[in-house]
Structures are given as C-alpha cells and as structure tokens.
Design a protein around this motif. Structure first.
Motif, PDB file in Angstrom:
ATOM      1  N   ALA A 120      12.299   4.718  -5.306  1.00 25.31           N
ATOM      2  CA  ALA A 120      10.876   5.059  -5.305  1.00 25.31           C
ATOM      3  C   ALA A 120      10.495   5.805  -6.577  1.00 25.31           C
ATOM      4  CB  ALA A 120      10.542   5.900  -4.069  1.00 25.31           C
ATOM      5  N   LEU A 121      11.388   6.672  -7.042  1.00 32.37           N
ATOM      6  CA  LEU A 121      11.122   7.398  -8.275  1.00 32.37           C
ATOM      7  C   LEU A 121      11.109   6.451  -9.473  1.00 32.37           C
ATOM      8  CD1 LEU A 121      13.330  10.571  -7.708  1.00 32.37           C
ATOM      9  CD2 LEU A 121      10.839  10.460  -7.694  1.00 32.37           C
ATOM     10  N   GLU A 122      12.029   5.488  -9.443  1.00 31.85           N
ATOM     11  CA  GLU A 122      12.088   4.525 -10.547  1.00 31.85           C
ATOM     12  C   GLU A 122      10.864   3.620 -10.544  1.00 31.85           C
ATOM     13  OE1 GLU A 122      15.118   1.097 -12.327  1.00 31.85           O
ATOM     14  OE2 GLU A 122      15.733   2.390 -10.671  1.00 31.85           O
ATOM     15  N   GLU A 123      10.429   3.230  -9.349  1.00 30.96           N
ATOM     16  CA  GLU A 123       9.215   2.428  -9.226  1.00 30.96           C
ATOM     17  C   GLU A 123       8.025   3.381  -9.199  1.00 30.96           C
ATOM     18  OE1 GLU A 123       8.746  -0.795  -9.212  1.00 30.96           O
ATOM     19  OE2 GLU A 123      10.874  -1.293  -9.404  1.00 30.96           O
ATOM     20  N   GLN A 124       7.482   3.687 -10.344  1.00 30.56           N
ATOM     21  CA  GLN A 124       6.441   4.711 -10.416  1.00 30.56           C
ATOM     22  C   GLN A 124       5.221   4.377  -9.584  1.00 30.56           C
ATOM     23  OE1 GLN A 124       5.413   6.097 -14.299  1.00 30.56           O
ATOM     24  NE2 GLN A 124       7.517   6.617 -14.835  1.00 30.56           N
ATOM     25  N   VAL A 125       4.975   3.093  -9.363  1.00 34.72           N
ATOM     26  CA  VAL A 125       3.803   2.714  -8.587  1.00 34.72           C
ATOM     27  C   VAL A 125       3.865   3.300  -7.185  1.00 34.72           C
ATOM     28  CG1 VAL A 125       4.835   0.525  -7.809  1.00 34.72           C
ATOM     29  CG2 VAL A 125       2.354   0.769  -7.889  1.00 34.72           C
ATOM     30  N   THR A 126       5.089   3.439  -6.633  1.00 35.17           N
ATOM     31  CA  THR A 126       5.242   4.018  -5.292  1.00 35.17           C
ATOM     32  C   THR A 126       4.770   5.468  -5.275  1.00 35.17           C
ATOM     33  OG1 THR A 126       7.129   2.586  -4.825  1.00 35.17           O
ATOM     34  CG2 THR A 126       6.888   4.554  -3.458  1.00 35.17           C
ATOM     35  N   MET A 127       5.202   6.244  -6.262  1.00 33.65           N
ATOM     36  CA  MET A 127       4.815   7.653  -6.303  1.00 33.65           C
ATOM     37  C   MET A 127       3.335   7.808  -6.629  1.00 33.65           C
ATOM     38  SD  MET A 127       7.426   9.203  -5.334  1.00 33.65           S
ATOM     39  CE  MET A 127       6.509  10.736  -5.444  1.00 33.65           C
ATOM     40  N   LEU A 128       2.815   6.974  -7.526  1.00 30.06           N
ATOM     41  CA  LEU A 128       1.390   7.056  -7.855  1.00 30.06           C
ATOM     42  C   LEU A 128       0.538   6.735  -6.622  1.00 30.06           C
ATOM     43  CD1 LEU A 128       1.530   5.319 -11.336  1.00 30.06           C
ATOM     44  CD2 LEU A 128       0.811   7.675 -10.923  1.00 30.06           C
ATOM     45  N   LYS A 129       0.982   5.749  -5.840  1.00 30.94           N
ATOM     46  CA  LYS A 129       0.265   5.401  -4.609  1.00 30.94           C
ATOM     47  C   LYS A 129       0.317   6.551  -3.617  1.00 30.94           C
ATOM     48  CE  LYS A 129       0.069   1.722  -1.082  1.00 30.94           C
ATOM     49  NZ  LYS A 129       0.319   2.536   0.120  1.00 30.94           N
ATOM     50  N   LEU A 130       1.488   7.189  -3.493  1.00 36.15           N
ATOM     51  CA  LEU A 130       1.621   8.312  -2.575  1.00 36.15           C
ATOM     52  C   LEU A 130       0.744   9.480  -3.003  1.00 36.15           C
ATOM     53  CD1 LEU A 130       2.894   9.722  -0.185  1.00 36.15           C
ATOM     54  CD2 LEU A 130       4.889  10.239  -1.596  1.00 36.15           C
ATOM     55  N   PHE A 131       0.732   9.789  -4.306  1.00 32.78           N
ATOM     56  CA  PHE A 131      -0.150  10.847  -4.810  1.00 32.78           C
ATOM     57  C   PHE A 131      -1.603  10.540  -4.435  1.00 32.78           C
ATOM     58  CE2 PHE A 131       2.754  12.409  -8.457  1.00 32.78           C
ATOM     59  CZ  PHE A 131       3.191  13.459  -7.675  1.00 32.78           C
ATOM     60  N   GLY A 132      -2.004   9.280  -4.625  1.00 36.94           N
ATOM     61  CA  GLY A 132      -3.383   8.903  -4.321  1.00 36.94           C
ATOM     62  C   GLY A 132      -3.723   9.053  -2.854  1.00 36.94           C
ATOM     63  N   SER A 136       3.237  16.441   1.856  1.00 36.71           N
ATOM     64  CA  SER A 136       3.424  15.240   2.668  1.00 36.71           C
ATOM     65  C   SER A 136       4.882  15.224   3.098  1.00 36.71           C
ATOM     66  CB  SER A 136       3.080  13.987   1.856  1.00 36.71           C
ATOM     67  OG  SER A 136       3.160  12.825   2.651  1.00 36.71           O
ATOM     68  N   ILE A 137       5.109  15.188   4.416  1.00 38.69           N
ATOM     69  CA  ILE A 137       6.435  15.487   4.954  1.00 38.69           C
ATOM     70  C   ILE A 137       7.011  14.301   5.722  1.00 38.69           C
ATOM     71  CG2 ILE A 137       7.720  17.016   6.508  1.00 38.69           C
ATOM     72  CD1 ILE A 137       5.469  19.110   6.018  1.00 38.69           C
ATOM     73  N   GLY A 138       8.183  13.856   5.286  1.00 40.36           N
ATOM     74  CA  GLY A 138       8.981  12.895   6.041  1.00 40.36           C
ATOM     75  C   GLY A 138       8.240  11.680   6.543  1.00 40.36           C
ATOM     76  N   HIS A 139       8.125  11.570   7.853  1.00 35.20           N
ATOM     77  CA  HIS A 139       7.560  10.370   8.477  1.00 35.20           C
ATOM     78  C   HIS A 139       6.106  10.154   8.101  1.00 35.20           C
ATOM     79  CE1 HIS A 139       6.060  13.470  11.267  1.00 35.20           C
ATOM     80  NE2 HIS A 139       5.134  12.604  11.577  1.00 35.20           N
ATOM     81  N   GLU A 140       5.438  11.167   7.541  1.00 32.75           N
ATOM     82  CA  GLU A 140       4.028  11.018   7.169  1.00 32.75           C
ATOM     83  C   GLU A 140       3.843   9.971   6.066  1.00 32.75           C
ATOM     84  OE1 GLU A 140       2.918  15.694   8.217  1.00 32.75           O
ATOM     85  OE2 GLU A 140       2.752  14.952   6.159  1.00 32.75           O
ATOM     86  N   HIS A 141       4.915   9.711   5.318  1.00 34.19           N
ATOM     87  CA  HIS A 141       4.836   8.656   4.297  1.00 34.19           C
ATOM     88  C   HIS A 141       6.012   7.689   4.453  1.00 34.19           C
ATOM     89  CE1 HIS A 141       6.542  12.395   2.304  1.00 34.19           C
ATOM     90  NE2 HIS A 141       7.588  11.595   2.367  1.00 34.19           N
ATOM     91  N   GLN A 142       6.353   7.394   5.682  1.00 34.67           N
ATOM     92  CA  GLN A 142       7.485   6.520   5.996  1.00 34.67           C
ATOM     93  C   GLN A 142       7.377   5.170   5.291  1.00 34.67           C
ATOM     94  OE1 GLN A 142      10.159   7.266   8.249  1.00 34.67           O
ATOM     95  NE2 GLN A 142      11.064   5.418   7.353  1.00 34.67           N
ATOM     96  N   ALA A 143       6.157   4.647   5.186  1.00 33.66           N
ATOM     97  CA  ALA A 143       5.963   3.312   4.615  1.00 33.66           C
ATOM     98  C   ALA A 143       6.371   3.248   3.147  1.00 33.66           C
ATOM     99  CB  ALA A 143       4.502   2.897   4.762  1.00 33.66           C
ATOM    100  N   SER A 144       6.421   4.380   2.466  1.00 34.93           N
ATOM    101  CA  SER A 144       6.761   4.380   1.043  1.00 34.93           C
ATOM    102  C   SER A 144       8.262   4.376   0.803  1.00 34.93           C
ATOM    103  CB  SER A 144       6.147   5.620   0.370  1.00 34.93           C
ATOM    104  OG  SER A 144       6.729   6.806   0.896  1.00 34.93           O
ATOM    105  N   GLY A 145       9.051   4.421   1.885  1.00 32.76           N
ATOM    106  CA  GLY A 145      10.499   4.485   1.727  1.00 32.76           C
ATOM    107  C   GLY A 145      11.018   5.885   1.524  1.00 32.76           C
ATOM    108  N   LEU A 146      10.172   6.878   1.753  1.00 33.14           N
ATOM    109  CA  LEU A 146      10.545   8.277   1.537  1.00 33.14           C
ATOM    110  C   LEU A 146      10.513   9.049   2.845  1.00 33.14           C
ATOM    111  CD1 LEU A 146       8.441   8.886  -1.715  1.00 33.14           C
ATOM    112  CD2 LEU A 146      10.907   8.539  -1.567  1.00 33.14           C
ATOM    113  N   GLY A 147      10.953   8.415   3.925  1.00 34.21           N
ATOM    114  CA  GLY A 147      10.865   9.021   5.245  1.00 34.21           C
ATOM    115  C   GLY A 147      11.714  10.251   5.439  1.00 34.21           C
ATOM    116  N   GLU A 148      12.689  10.507   4.543  1.00 33.22           N
ATOM    117  CA  GLU A 148      13.518  11.709   4.657  1.00 33.22           C
ATOM    118  C   GLU A 148      13.230  12.699   3.536  1.00 33.22           C
ATOM    119  OE1 GLU A 148      17.626  10.726   5.001  1.00 33.22           O
ATOM    120  OE2 GLU A 148      17.389   9.791   6.969  1.00 33.22           O
ATOM    121  N   ALA A 149      12.106  12.518   2.871  1.00 32.49           N
ATOM    122  CA  ALA A 149      11.751  13.387   1.744  1.00 32.49           C
ATOM    123  C   ALA A 149      10.384  14.013   1.973  1.00 32.49           C
ATOM    124  CB  ALA A 149      11.746  12.591   0.440  1.00 32.49           C
TER     125      ALA A 149
END
Length: 342
Positions: free
Chosen positions: A255-267, A279-292
């Motif tokens: 997700a970090l390498e694919e910057q579009v993922t993080m830019l979308k999450l920021f938005g 933004s915590i865990g499951h709140e952004h599960q769809a981005s692949g960052l469910g444990e972050a």
C-alpha cells in the motif's frame, strides 16, 4: 452503555498495552493505577468493556487487549494532546528551517516526524491542480545546455536540464525568457500546456528549435507537478513492529509503494488543517490496511492548497503522542511555507 470508570479502565488498558505489548489484567491495573477499588471490581468493568467489544482476550485466561473499536473510543475520548517537549519544538524549527526548497522541506518533514513517532511518516505534495506559475527561469549552463526552472505559487521549485541542437544565443535566450514569463506568469498549471503549444509560432524561425526545446521541457515539468504524490520516511519502523501484525506486513508495504492507495485513504479521511484524524484498522479494511492505523492532518502552502501529513503504523501505537507530533509539525510546515516565497 459503559460507565465513566470503565472508560478510565479502557484508557489504562490502551496505555499499558501500547507501552508493554502484553495483555493487561485486572491485578496489574490495580497495582499500577490508583482506582481505589478491588481487582474484582476492575474485572467487572473489564467484563463490561468486553461485552461492548472494546477489549478482547487474545488467549484463554490471559489479560485483555484493545480492539479496533476500543482504540476508536480511546482516541475519541482524548481531550488534550500531549504537548511536545521544548527540545522537540526546537528540533522542528531548526531542522525544517534549514530546508532550501519545497522538496527539501517535505523530505526533512517526514524524516523528523518518523523520528518523533517511530512510525512511517507520509507527506503529500500540495495539490498542484490549482497551483499557478510564479516565475520561470531559463539559464544557459554551456554552449548547448540549458536549465529550465519552474516556480509555482505553492512553493514548488522544479529544475530540469536539456540540450539543444545549436549554440545558444544570449539575446535569443533573453527574449524567450521574457516572452515565456509574460505569457505563462500567473496561469494555473492546468492551463499552461495549451499556452505552451502556441509559443513556438510567435518566434522567428531561426529561434524555433530553442523555443521548442524549452517549451517541451516546461511541458514535462508542468505535467509532473500536476500529479498527486507522496514523500515517505521510516519504512524500517514497520519491521520493528512486525509482531503487531497478526498476518503479514507485506500488504502494508504494498500500500505504501502504491501511492494511490494512501492518497485515496487520505482523501477519505476528510482531513482539515489543524484537525488531527485517526483511521483505525477495520475502518479502512478495503485499502488492505486492516491491521494498521493512520494519524493525519492537513497543512497549507502559500497558494492556499491543502495537502496531507501523517503517520502510519500498527493499531498498537501511541495515539496521543503521534497525534500531537503530527499536529505540531503540520502547524510549523504551514507557517514555514506560508511565510516563504520560495
């Protein structure tokens, strides 16, 4: 509905678990914190928290750890953010104040924020879709070599080298420089490309190659600066916290390498200046960052554009410290870029 004391128990469970990475039991809470009640009473509070799915037992007969929902309640209950130390504030002013341009400012910003938080730090470049051309410089570096410098009202300075086919005439170069600034100065980057296409025809034929080379270089610079992108530091911190990810850290790295993922999450976080969001865990599960978790805020530049600044790490993070650090660095970044004419 949890009681006030139960919320306080949740607070100390979060703090103790973040500090130790060990599940927290009722006996430890009584020993470490002045609740003035018995361990049995604390166990009742913990049972209430568990019923509300704010804490969970990772193992049979173990202590309890916060859930994503528990972290959310903890963050929402934060009324005051821990202030930075005088040394940290001085470090921000000294380290960022030595930057020479926007690229340097943002690179220093993420390095400093990563050091303050021990997380991955991310800074979004200001949105250049609304940026305007402040000035264009064209400098001869040799008989057939030029450097074009694009400066926007957001503080962005972009330099590019190019070679031309024929020796550079100083008078012709001065004419090109003056005409380019007269035609493009103050234009939004979105409108520059069309204008660049008409410039070569406005010059004598003998200068056409020079003008075409310059406009092609500027066109590439404008296109590059209109793209949303991030600068990052501290990815090695993920390796130090790998045990906090029950599965694998590879989805986070991707997700970090694919910057579009993080830019979308920021938005999606609807970030504003001076308002720190988490933004915590499951709140952004769809981005692949469910444990972050991501803690972020906004900063502004001279041109008034909003960009995002934040940190990413495991859900077991020091939210109070990280939110305070993100806010403090963003405030200084806004002030620095707002005052600077670079």
């Amino acid at each position: 509905m949890v009681s006030e004391r139960s919320l306080e128990v949740l607070r100390v469970i979060v703090q103790d678990y973040v500090a130790s990475r060990e599940p927290v039991g009722s006996k430890a809470i009584v020993e470490r914190h002045a609740f003035g009640v018995s361990a049995a009473t604390i166990r009742n509070d913990m049972a209430q928290l568990e019923e509300e799915e704010l804490i969970a037992a990772p193992h049979t007969s173990s202590g309890r750890v916060p859930t994503d929902k528990g972290y959310r309640v903890f963050v929402d209950q934060l009324t005051e953010l821990r202030p930075l130390t005088p040394a940290q504030r001085q470090a921000i002013e000294t380290f960022l104040g030595e930057a020479v341009d926007l690229d340097d400012v943002l690179a220093r910003t993420v390095r400093l924020l990563s050091q303050f938080t021990s997380q991955v730090a991310l800074a979004q470049y200001p949105s250049f879709g609304s940026a305007r051309v402040r000035h264009i410089e064209i400098v001869a570096l040799g008989p057939t070599r030029l450097m074009t410098v694009l400066i926007t009202d957001t503080g962005r300075v972009d330099q590019r080298l190019l070679d031309v086919a024929t020796p550079i005439d100083d008078d012709a170069l001065a004419e090109v420089r003056g005409r380019v600034n007269a035609e493009l100065g103050g234009l939004a980057l979105a409108d520059v490309a069309a204008k660049l296409g008409t410039l070569p025809g406005a010059f004598p034929h003998e200068n056409r190659d020079l003008v075409q080379a310059v406009t092609a270089s500027l066109g590439e610079q404008v296109a590059a600066n209109r793209q949303d992108r991030l600068v990052m530091a501290g990815a090695a911190n993920l390796a130090r916290t790998e045990r906090d990810f029950r599965g694998s850290i590879y989805p986070v790295l991707e997700a970090l390498e694919e910057q579009v993922t993080m830019l979308k999450l920021f938005g999606e976080m609807e970030i504003e200046v001076d308002a720190v969001r988490a933004s915590i865990g499951h709140e952004h599960q769809a981005s692949g960052l469910g444990e972050a978790s991501v803690v972020a805020t906004g900063y502004t530049t001279t041109g008034g554009g909003l960009a995002h600044l934040g940190v990413l790490g495991p859900t077991r993070m020091d939210y109070s410290n990280n939110m305070a650090a993100v806010r403090a660095v963003a405030r200084y970044l806004t002030r620095l870029l707002g005052e600077d004419d670079r």
